[in-house]
Design a protein around this motif. Sequence first.
Motif, PDB file in Angstrom:
ATOM      1  N   ILE A 101      31.317  48.078  49.281  1.00  0.00           N
ATOM      2  CA  ILE A 101      32.642  47.644  48.576  1.00  0.00           C
ATOM      3  C   ILE A 101      32.187  46.333  47.973  1.00  0.00           C
ATOM      4  CG2 ILE A 101      34.857  47.117  48.920  1.00  0.00           C
ATOM      5  CD1 ILE A 101      34.808  49.090  51.451  1.00  0.00           C
ATOM      6  N   ARG A 103      30.585  43.982  45.484  1.00  0.00           N
ATOM      7  CA  ARG A 103      29.534  44.043  44.258  1.00  0.00           C
ATOM      8  C   ARG A 103      29.119  42.755  43.643  1.00  0.00           C
ATOM      9  NH1 ARG A 103      28.014  49.281  42.498  1.00  0.00           N
ATOM     10  NH2 ARG A 103      29.225  50.736  43.789  1.00  0.00           N
ATOM     11  N   ASN A 115      26.366  43.633  39.328  1.00  0.00           N
ATOM     12  CA  ASN A 115      27.185  44.770  39.824  1.00  0.00           C
ATOM     13  C   ASN A 115      26.467  45.884  41.067  1.00  0.00           C
ATOM     14  OD1 ASN A 115      29.773  46.123  39.834  1.00  0.00           O
ATOM     15  ND2 ASN A 115      28.929  47.714  38.727  1.00  0.00           N
ATOM     16  N   ARG A 262      39.431  51.224  51.313  1.00  0.00           N
ATOM     17  CA  ARG A 262      39.219  52.016  50.354  1.00  0.00           C
ATOM     18  C   ARG A 262      40.550  52.523  49.739  1.00  0.00           C
ATOM     19  NH1 ARG A 262      34.631  51.509  47.734  1.00  0.00           N
ATOM     20  NH2 ARG A 262      32.746  52.178  49.002  1.00  0.00           N
ATOM     21  N   GLU A 263      41.577  52.540  50.486  1.00  0.00           N
ATOM     22  CA  GLU A 263      43.075  53.077  49.959  1.00  0.00           C
ATOM     23  C   GLU A 263      43.577  51.647  49.058  1.00  0.00           C
ATOM     24  OE1 GLU A 263      45.572  55.553  50.858  1.00  0.00           O
ATOM     25  OE2 GLU A 263      43.585  56.359  50.817  1.00  0.00           O
ATOM     26  N   LEU A 265      41.533  48.999  47.751  1.00  0.00           N
ATOM     27  CA  LEU A 265      40.426  48.411  46.798  1.00  0.00           C
ATOM     28  C   LEU A 265      39.729  49.571  46.120  1.00  0.00           C
ATOM     29  CD1 LEU A 265      39.456  45.290  48.979  1.00  0.00           C
ATOM     30  CD2 LEU A 265      40.314  45.159  46.744  1.00  0.00           C
ATOM     31  N   HIS A 266      39.224  49.116  45.015  1.00  0.00           N
ATOM     32  CA  HIS A 266      38.226  49.925  44.210  1.00  0.00           C
ATOM     33  C   HIS A 266      36.999  49.158  44.791  1.00  0.00           C
ATOM     34  CE1 HIS A 266      40.444  52.451  41.773  1.00  0.00           C
ATOM     35  NE2 HIS A 266      41.161  51.399  41.357  1.00  0.00           N
ATOM     36  N   ALA A 267      36.893  47.763  44.693  1.00  0.00           N
ATOM     37  CA  ALA A 267      35.638  47.023  45.104  1.00  0.00           C
ATOM     38  C   ALA A 267      36.120  45.443  45.029  1.00  0.00           C
ATOM     39  CB  ALA A 267      34.687  47.080  43.724  1.00  0.00           C
ATOM     40  N   LYS A 289      39.276  44.011  43.150  1.00  0.00           N
ATOM     41  CA  LYS A 289      39.791  45.042  42.264  1.00  0.00           C
ATOM     42  C   LYS A 289      40.711  45.944  42.778  1.00  0.00           C
ATOM     43  CE  LYS A 289      37.222  43.069  39.046  1.00  0.00           C
ATOM     44  NZ  LYS A 289      38.033  42.390  37.965  1.00  0.00           N
ATOM     45  N   TRP A 290      41.878  45.921  42.744  1.00  0.00           N
ATOM     46  CA  TRP A 290      42.837  46.501  43.565  1.00  0.00           C
ATOM     47  C   TRP A 290      43.065  47.846  42.860  1.00  0.00           C
ATOM     48  CZ3 TRP A 290      43.762  44.433  48.181  1.00  0.00           C
ATOM     49  CH2 TRP A 290      43.478  43.085  48.433  1.00  0.00           C
ATOM     50  N   ARG A 291      43.530  48.603  43.847  1.00  0.00           N
ATOM     51  CA  ARG A 291      44.019  50.182  43.198  1.00  0.00           C
ATOM     52  C   ARG A 291      45.387  50.042  42.919  1.00  0.00           C
ATOM     53  NH1 ARG A 291      40.382  54.390  44.207  1.00  0.00           N
ATOM     54  NH2 ARG A 291      38.785  53.689  45.716  1.00  0.00           N
ATOM     55  N   ASP A 292      46.037  50.772  42.113  1.00  0.00           N
ATOM     56  CA  ASP A 292      47.549  50.743  41.834  1.00  0.00           C
ATOM     57  C   ASP A 292      48.218  51.154  42.957  1.00  0.00           C
ATOM     58  OD1 ASP A 292      46.536  49.882  39.251  1.00  0.00           O
ATOM     59  OD2 ASP A 292      46.708  52.044  38.567  1.00  0.00           O
TER      60      ASP A 292
END
Length: 292
Positions: A101, A103, A115, A262-263, A265-267, A289-292
């Motif tokens: 997760i 990077r 990355n 993972r729910e 965050l993207h990373a 890097k949050w998910r919407d």
Amino acid sequence: MHSILREWREVGVRTINDKEWASRSLKLALWNPRLCGWRKHNGELVRDANGVPVVGRWEPIITPKEWMAIDAIFSARVGPNVKSDGTVTDYRTPSYLLTGILRCGKPREDGQICNSPLRATARADLSGGYLYQCPSKEMGGCGGTGRNGAKIDEFITGAVLAKLEARAARATRADELWGGEEEPARLMAKQRKLLQAWQEDQVSDELFFPENQKMEARVKELRADRTRHVLRRQRAAEVTGDVRERWTSGRLDLAQKRALIREALHAVIVLPAGGGGRRPFNPDLLVPKWRD
């Protein structure tokens, strides 16, 4: 893998594009069935009507049995693993919370960030006992970013829990156990026995390949079903609004915690601290890097 890469670097073996071999590219090359004259399409071996792999019109490097032995080694790494204390883990579930997760955010010469996924290594000299670090260049990274693992885990956990709580909805879902835990292990053990019998010429190609294909398909189906089940459970835990209590009480195992992360965050991009030496932990150098 590391030993092979090191040896190839020493003797100057490079890829067809004149680059140094990395761990991932070596694994993909070794796991490619073209080495023995076969090929894959959409992740499956191309087979004839009887289920036997179709042989291509090129000179193979190794025999089918040699490639099947390689395939068995790599495939085993996504199956269950019994530790010395008797606990069962899965190679797909890392041993640390944020492996894969985090990077590396160190800039490369072209201006793009490295990355590469950071890997965790035990470090007795650190508070918390482990370090998240970018892999070396020979392993596909830059080796230029390292950070105290326990401190990153603590900060990101707090941020993730706050994010999940902020968007939690009031709903209830059953938290039942998945009912198919034993079948993948049983099928994989059966596959290993069948492979051994085939390698020892006790089973014909006509029997081995169709039966092995059926078991591969069933294991893949079961894994997909388990993944869907785990995600449903984690989403259920999220919307009940008691995610923090679940997390801190020990009711969630590592795989479940990672699913929750993972729910949200993207990373997480880990920016370089700079200056050399050990510097105080700075959460501003972590960019979620949050998910919407």
